[in-house]
Design an enzyme around this catalytic site. Structure first.
Site, PDB file in Angstrom:
ATOM      1  N   ASP A  77       1.518  -2.736  -1.558  1.00  0.00           N
ATOM      2  CA  ASP A  77       0.346  -1.899  -1.785  1.00  0.00           C
ATOM      3  C   ASP A  77       0.446  -1.289  -3.185  1.00  0.00           C
ATOM      4  OD1 ASP A  77       2.428  -0.181  -1.155  1.00  0.00           O
ATOM      5  OD2 ASP A  77       1.266   1.070   0.193  1.00  0.00           O
ATOM      6  N   TYR A  79       0.725   1.137  -6.580  1.00  0.00           N
ATOM      7  CA  TYR A  79       1.532   2.292  -6.959  1.00  0.00           C
ATOM      8  C   TYR A  79       0.825   3.563  -6.487  1.00  0.00           C
ATOM      9  CZ  TYR A  79       3.794  -0.930 -10.289  1.00  0.00           C
ATOM     10  OH  TYR A  79       4.474  -1.979 -10.873  1.00  0.00           O
ATOM     11  N   HIS A 198      11.426  -7.597  -2.364  1.00  0.00           N
ATOM     12  CA  HIS A 198      10.554  -6.881  -3.289  1.00  0.00           C
ATOM     13  C   HIS A 198      11.368  -6.347  -4.470  1.00  0.00           C
ATOM     14  CE1 HIS A 198       7.666  -3.769  -4.589  1.00  0.00           C
ATOM     15  NE2 HIS A 198       6.761  -4.503  -3.966  1.00  0.00           N
TER      16      HIS A 198
END
Length: 232
Positions: A77, A79, A198
């Site tokens: 999603d 920042y 990630h």
């Protein structure tokens, strides 16, 4: 087009998305889940601080058309800090300090190419055919993951499905579990799918560093007769 759809389309500046995306996005607006979600978000922008700015939520679809995409980089999603999110995953405006995830992306770039990059605005990647897409397109200030299970995942599933239907091979780069979940939508016999953890500081050492994805992307593009991406 009914008045509610017209209002939401205008509110989120959907008329300005690239022609190849417009039909798909407006078709999705006819689905109740998507229209209801954007209507709810329209109210949230009035009550709370939500990122990116409303006119930037669909920014990536204004920057690159469907047929120009060669590489799709998927994040989670946006920042959630002030001034950071700009509608292109992992990218920030040039005057904004690079967030930790982007710092780690640039560390991996340097690991692979021996050169450093500091410019956090990734518009040059987009111009070369890199579609920077988050799995979730909005977030409340200082509340990462706050807009999960709102409907964005269904929307981005649709976007990935549309891209998957393209005959020419694409590179799907899936960073983090939210992105990796999208692999089920992609025909991995026809497209190249790269997965890793990630680049966030919380997960970068679990497989992001050393994934060699930037070189692997360019190798694949060259093998398929396409120009490589100048990352730095």
């Amino acid at each position: 087009m009914n008045k509610r759809i017209e209002y939401i389309a205008r509110s989120f500046a959907l008329e300005s998305v690239k022609p190849g995306w417009k039909e798909h996005i407006f078709d999705e607006l006819k689905e109740s889940y998507f229209l209801d979600m954007l209507t709810y978000l329209d109210g949230q922008y009035m009550k709370n601080t939500v990122y990116p700015p409303k006119e930037k939520v669909f920014e990536i679809f204004r920057r690159i058309d469907i047929d120009d995409a060669k590489v799709i980089i998927l994040g989670q999603d946006p920042y959630h800090g002030e001034g950071q999110a700009n509608g292109m995953c992992f990218s920030v405006s040039s005057e904004v300090k690079n967030p930790p995830s982007l710092v780690n992306i640039f560390k991996e770039l340097e690991n692979e190419y021996g050169e450093s990059r500091t410019l956090g605005d990734l518009s040059d990647w987009v111009e070369q055919g890199v579609l920077l897409l988050n799995s979730i397109l909005t977030v409340e200030k200082s509340k990462p993951g706050s807009h999960r299970n709102m409907g964005w995942e269904k929307f981005t599933d649709k976007i990935i499905s549309i891209l998957n239907m393209r005959e020419e091979p694409l590179v799907f780069v899936l960073w983090g579990n939210y992105a990796i979940d999208k692999a089920a939508i992609v025909d991995q016999n026809r497209h190249c799918v790269l997965k890793s953890s990630h680049p966030s500081p919380f997960s970068c050492y679990r497989g992001y560093f050393g994934n060699n994805h930037f070189r692997m992307i360019n190798d694949y593009l060259i093998e398929n007769g396409k120009s490589e991406i100048k990352w730095i």
